[in-house]
Motif scaffolding. Structure first.
Motif, mmCIF file in Angstrom:
data_model
loop_
_atom_site.group_PDB
_atom_site.id
_atom_site.type_symbol
_atom_site.label_atom_id
_atom_site.label_comp_id
_atom_site.label_asym_id
_atom_site.label_seq_id
_atom_site.Cartn_x
_atom_site.Cartn_y
_atom_site.Cartn_z
ATOM 1 N N VAL A 105 -6.921 4.821 14.702
ATOM 2 C CA VAL A 105 -6.986 3.363 14.730
ATOM 3 C C VAL A 105 -7.331 2.817 13.349
ATOM 4 O O VAL A 105 -6.696 1.883 12.849
ATOM 5 N N THR A 106 -8.341 3.392 12.710
ATOM 6 C CA THR A 106 -8.776 2.904 11.394
ATOM 7 C C THR A 106 -7.694 3.077 10.345
ATOM 8 O O THR A 106 -7.336 2.130 9.629
ATOM 9 N N PHE A 107 -7.140 4.282 10.245
ATOM 10 C CA PHE A 107 -6.195 4.544 9.165
ATOM 11 C C PHE A 107 -4.804 3.975 9.415
ATOM 12 O O PHE A 107 -4.010 3.843 8.482
ATOM 13 N N THR A 108 -4.521 3.619 10.673
ATOM 14 C CA THR A 108 -3.279 2.888 10.931
ATOM 15 C C THR A 108 -3.291 1.576 10.163
ATOM 16 O O THR A 108 -2.303 1.198 9.523
ATOM 17 N N TRP A 109 -4.425 0.886 10.198
ATOM 18 C CA TRP A 109 -4.531 -0.408 9.524
ATOM 19 C C TRP A 109 -4.515 -0.245 8.007
ATOM 20 O O TRP A 109 -3.939 -1.076 7.288
ATOM 21 N N VAL A 110 -5.123 0.831 7.515
ATOM 22 C CA VAL A 110 -5.132 1.068 6.061
ATOM 23 C C VAL A 110 -3.730 1.392 5.563
ATOM 24 O O VAL A 110 -3.237 0.811 4.591
ATOM 25 N N VAL A 111 -3.057 2.327 6.262
ATOM 26 C CA VAL A 111 -1.751 2.802 5.815
ATOM 27 C C VAL A 111 -0.667 1.742 5.990
ATOM 28 O O VAL A 111 0.185 1.552 5.118
ATOM 29 N N ILE A 112 -0.693 1.033 7.111
ATOM 30 C CA ILE A 112 0.344 0.027 7.326
ATOM 31 C C ILE A 112 0.230 -1.087 6.289
ATOM 32 O O ILE A 112 1.223 -1.700 5.896
ATOM 33 N N SER A 113 -0.985 -1.325 5.816
ATOM 34 C CA SER A 113 -1.171 -2.326 4.760
ATOM 35 C C SER A 113 -0.566 -1.853 3.443
ATOM 36 O O SER A 113 -0.043 -2.654 2.656
ATOM 37 N N LEU A 114 -0.630 -0.538 3.192
ATOM 38 C CA LEU A 114 -0.015 0.015 1.976
ATOM 39 C C LEU A 114 1.499 -0.197 1.998
ATOM 40 O O LEU A 114 2.104 -0.571 0.991
ATOM 41 N N PHE A 115 2.110 0.032 3.146
ATOM 42 C CA PHE A 115 3.559 -0.200 3.258
ATOM 43 C C PHE A 115 3.870 -1.696 3.264
ATOM 44 O O PHE A 115 4.920 -2.122 2.775
ATOM 45 N N GLY A 116 2.953 -2.473 3.799
ATOM 46 C CA GLY A 116 3.158 -3.926 3.827
ATOM 47 C C GLY A 116 3.153 -4.556 2.451
ATOM 48 O O GLY A 116 3.634 -5.681 2.261
ATOM 49 N N MET A 117 2.617 -3.839 1.471
ATOM 50 C CA MET A 117 2.589 -4.330 0.089
ATOM 51 C C MET A 117 3.974 -4.299 -0.560
ATOM 52 O O MET A 117 4.243 -5.046 -1.521
ATOM 53 N N LEU A 118 4.844 -3.438 -0.064
ATOM 54 C CA LEU A 118 6.111 -3.168 -0.743
ATOM 55 C C LEU A 118 6.974 -4.411 -1.008
ATOM 56 O O LEU A 118 7.516 -4.557 -2.111
ATOM 57 N N PRO A 119 7.150 -5.317 -0.028
ATOM 58 C CA PRO A 119 7.980 -6.495 -0.321
ATOM 59 C C PRO A 119 7.433 -7.336 -1.467
ATOM 60 O O PRO A 119 8.216 -7.891 -2.252
ATOM 61 N N TYR A 120 6.109 -7.428 -1.595
ATOM 62 C CA TYR A 120 5.528 -8.182 -2.714
ATOM 63 C C TYR A 120 5.770 -7.458 -4.036
ATOM 64 O O TYR A 120 6.054 -8.079 -5.063
ATOM 65 N N ILE A 121 5.662 -6.123 -3.993
ATOM 66 C CA ILE A 121 5.833 -5.328 -5.216
ATOM 67 C C ILE A 121 7.273 -5.374 -5.708
ATOM 68 O O ILE A 121 7.555 -5.649 -6.880
ATOM 69 N N PHE A 122 8.226 -5.112 -4.800
ATOM 70 C CA PHE A 122 9.631 -5.012 -5.204
ATOM 71 C C PHE A 122 10.272 -6.360 -5.514
ATOM 72 O O PHE A 122 11.302 -6.411 -6.195
ATOM 73 N N THR A 123 9.693 -7.439 -4.979
ATOM 74 C CA THR A 123 10.233 -8.768 -5.330
ATOM 75 C C THR A 123 9.486 -9.369 -6.510
ATOM 76 O O THR A 123 9.903 -10.407 -7.034
ATOM 77 N N GLY A 124 8.384 -8.721 -6.919
ATOM 78 C CA GLY A 124 7.631 -9.182 -8.080
ATOM 79 C C GLY A 124 6.978 -10.540 -7.892
ATOM 80 O O GLY A 124 6.725 -11.252 -8.871
ATOM 81 N N THR A 125 6.672 -10.894 -6.647
ATOM 82 C CA THR A 125 6.133 -12.237 -6.370
ATOM 83 C C THR A 125 4.617 -12.326 -6.519
ATOM 84 O O THR A 125 4.081 -13.408 -6.698
ATOM 85 N N ILE A 126 3.924 -11.189 -6.412
ATOM 86 C CA ILE A 126 2.472 -11.163 -6.617
ATOM 87 C C ILE A 126 2.169 -10.075 -7.638
ATOM 88 O O ILE A 126 2.725 -8.970 -7.562
ATOM 89 N N VAL A 127 1.322 -10.369 -8.589
ATOM 90 C CA VAL A 127 1.013 -9.436 -9.677
ATOM 91 C C VAL A 127 -0.376 -8.827 -9.477
ATOM 92 O O VAL A 127 -1.330 -9.530 -9.137
ATOM 93 N N GLY A 128 -0.478 -7.513 -9.703
ATOM 94 C CA GLY A 128 -1.776 -6.829 -9.613
ATOM 95 C C GLY A 128 -1.977 -6.188 -8.255
ATOM 96 O O GLY A 128 -1.958 -6.880 -7.228
ATOM 97 N N LEU A 129 -2.174 -4.862 -8.221
ATOM 98 C CA LEU A 129 -2.325 -4.146 -6.952
ATOM 99 C C LEU A 129 -3.500 -4.640 -6.104
ATOM 100 O O LEU A 129 -3.365 -4.771 -4.883
ATOM 101 N N PRO A 130 -4.686 -4.933 -6.711
ATOM 102 C CA PRO A 130 -5.777 -5.474 -5.884
ATOM 103 C C PRO A 130 -5.391 -6.789 -5.210
ATOM 104 O O PRO A 130 -5.737 -7.023 -4.045
ATOM 105 N N ASN A 131 -4.656 -7.640 -5.932
ATOM 106 C CA ASN A 131 -4.204 -8.909 -5.355
ATOM 107 C C ASN A 131 -3.226 -8.679 -4.205
ATOM 108 O O ASN A 131 -3.312 -9.314 -3.148
ATOM 109 N N ILE A 132 -2.289 -7.751 -4.428
ATOM 110 C CA ILE A 132 -1.264 -7.477 -3.413
ATOM 111 C C ILE A 132 -1.895 -6.868 -2.164
ATOM 112 O O ILE A 132 -1.575 -7.268 -1.039
ATOM 113 N N TYR A 133 -2.798 -5.903 -2.367
ATOM 114 C CA TYR A 133 -3.431 -5.269 -1.196
ATOM 115 C C TYR A 133 -4.295 -6.278 -0.439
ATOM 116 O O TYR A 133 -4.289 -6.319 0.790
ATOM 117 N N PHE A 134 -5.017 -7.110 -1.167
ATOM 118 C CA PHE A 134 -5.853 -8.136 -0.550
ATOM 119 C C PHE A 134 -5.005 -9.059 0.317
ATOM 120 O O PHE A 134 -5.353 -9.335 1.479
#
Length: 463
Positions: free
Chosen positions: A54-83
């Protein structure tokens, strides 16, 4: 993750490649995990497995959820994107975006969609399809769900999960249709329906819901209220079991708190600002429901109200919505049980030989459940204080630290200080954003499910 591509085509945006790449990476990873899990597959997860999963599902799915922000370059900085991503999935609604309307509409749709996916619970969604994987999901469901007792609508956990999601989907699309009657387009209506029913608070506008008409504000207010109600009660209401719904102690307390605090704040606004009665009532009601349900939408900067008014708003962050809703926070039922337990304690002091039982909705709450509740409240207070101290040491002023921790631990979003409804979290130190992201996850999972992973007894089995 592919659905935002629709809006990319509609609005002629160049984000298709980034979203497609994100989807393919997620699909590939999911495929590997799926076939890997077929090896030595067990039919039922143990308690330790469930807490960890249960715990790591939320951690890991958030890591994959970052991808659209990263690949479209709409948010800068990994801490910002993960937040931003964690805030989406946990339906907290805290944001680092300083100009929301400057982002592509397809990316904003993904942002709102993360709310909707996380609203009813990722685990609840997964449990609905677990029979396909031949895995029992009771422990997963129980560890993500919150409350004094766990209720099954049907004998099968998966069937219960499907019914809850059915109600959730139906309310979402009903709200979308109702919003469109208020001269709001499909895109904005759908985004705000996702955020409202998930009690998330992400908007497509810089001014949040304040950018729309009074009609839209009232509609959002009503559906925020519904989203803060136990979804089991929605199901019973649909089935015509009205007595069971309206006799529910938590629901009646929830309504009472909302009306009482709304009237108090409206009177303060009327006295201080001499605002029109309807406007004062609308602003007060909207903000009270937005905060108690931990949605976090805003129509007005409540920090501009007199101190007694915004202090009441801050205290509501520690109340929370109803158990079994998409809202976060401590939950109304825990306050009800705590208060009744105090009354019962005094009664036993005066009548030591009497047999006194603590009952909620006709169910006897035994000492073990009361002890579990008190443990939760102590842990919540300890986490709040510890988080506030850490944020202060990271250079945040005390008022902002307290407000940020209360808002993110409770899943509210806007806090007090420099993270109020008219501000954002961009200026918070990167380390502070990671701390707040962690608080969002443990708050969403009701503390104990996560904190137990940090105890030595959890790992004794593997030594």
């Amino acid at each position: 993750m592919l659905t935002p591509i629709i809006w990319a085509f509609v609005y002629g945006e160049d984000t298709v490649g980034g979203i497609l790449a994100s989807s393919l990476i997620t699909l590939a990873a999911g495929t590997v995990m799926y076939f890997g899990s077929l090896i030595n597959l067990r039919k039922e997860l143990g308690l330790r497995d469930s807490y960890f999963t249960v715990t790591f599902t939320w951690v890991v799915i958030s890591l994959f959820g970052m991808l659209p922000y990263i690949f479209t370059g709409t948010i800068v900085g990994l801490p910002n994107i993960y937040f931003e991503t964690v805030s989406g999935f946990t339906t907290t609604g805290s944001s680092i975006l300083t100009d929301i309307e400057s982002l592509p509409k397809s990316v904003l749709f993904w942002r709102s969609l993360t709310h909707w996916i996380g609203g009813m619970g990722i685990i609840v969604l997964v449990v609905a399809i677990l029979p396909l994987l031949r895995i029992g999901g009771y422990n997963l469901f129980k560890n993500e769900a919150s409350g004094i007792s766990y209720e099954k609508l049907t004998p099968k956990t998966a069937s219960t999960a499907k019914r809850l999601w059915g109600v959730y989907v139906a309310l979402t699309f009903i709200m979308t249709a109702v919003l469109m009657f208020g001269e709001i387009n499909l895109y904005d209506a759908l985004n705000h329906a996702f955020s409202t029913m998930a009690t998330g608070g992400f908007s497509t506008k810089n001014e949040s819901v304040g950018a729309f008409s009074a009609y839209v504000q009232y509609v959002v207010t009503f559906f925020m209220f519904l989203a803060g109600v136990n979804f089991y009660l929605h199901y019973h209401f649909i089935k015509g079991r009205f007595k069971r719904v309206f006799s529910n102690v938590e629901l009646r307390t929830y309504v009472t708190v909302i009306l009482t605090v709304t009237i108090m704040i409206a009177l303060v606004i009327l006295y201080a600002d001499h605002a029109p009665i309807e406007h004062a009532f609308r602003d007060a009601l909207f903000q009270v429901i937005s905060i108690i349900t931990t949605t976090g939408f805003a129509t007005y900067d409540y920090l501009q109200w007199p101190t007694p008014a915004w202090t009441l708003i801050f205290l509501l962050m520690f109340v929370g919505a109803c158990v079994g809703s998409t809202g976060g926070g401590i939950k109304v039922i825990r306050h009800v049980v705590s208060f009744r337990n105090v009354v019962l304690h005094f009664k036993r002091m005066l009548h030591p030989n009497s047999v006194s039982l603590l009952k909620i909705n006709g169910e006897v709450i035994d000492d073990e459940k009361v002890s579990s509740l008190i443990t939760f409240l102590v842990l919540y207070l300890f986490t709040f204080i510890s988080g506030s101290i850490i944020m202060v040491f990271l250079g945040t002023d005390t008022l902002t630290a307290v407000g940020a921790v209360a808002a993110n631990l409770g899943g509210v979003g806007p806090g007090i200080g420099t993270v109020g409804p008219a501000s954002n979290y961009y200026h918070i130190h990167d380390a502070g954003k990671i701390v707040l992201s962690f608080l969002m996850i443990i708050g969403r999972l009701e503390l104990t499910t996560v904190i137990i992973l940090f105890t030595s007894m959890f790992w004794d089995k593997y030594r």
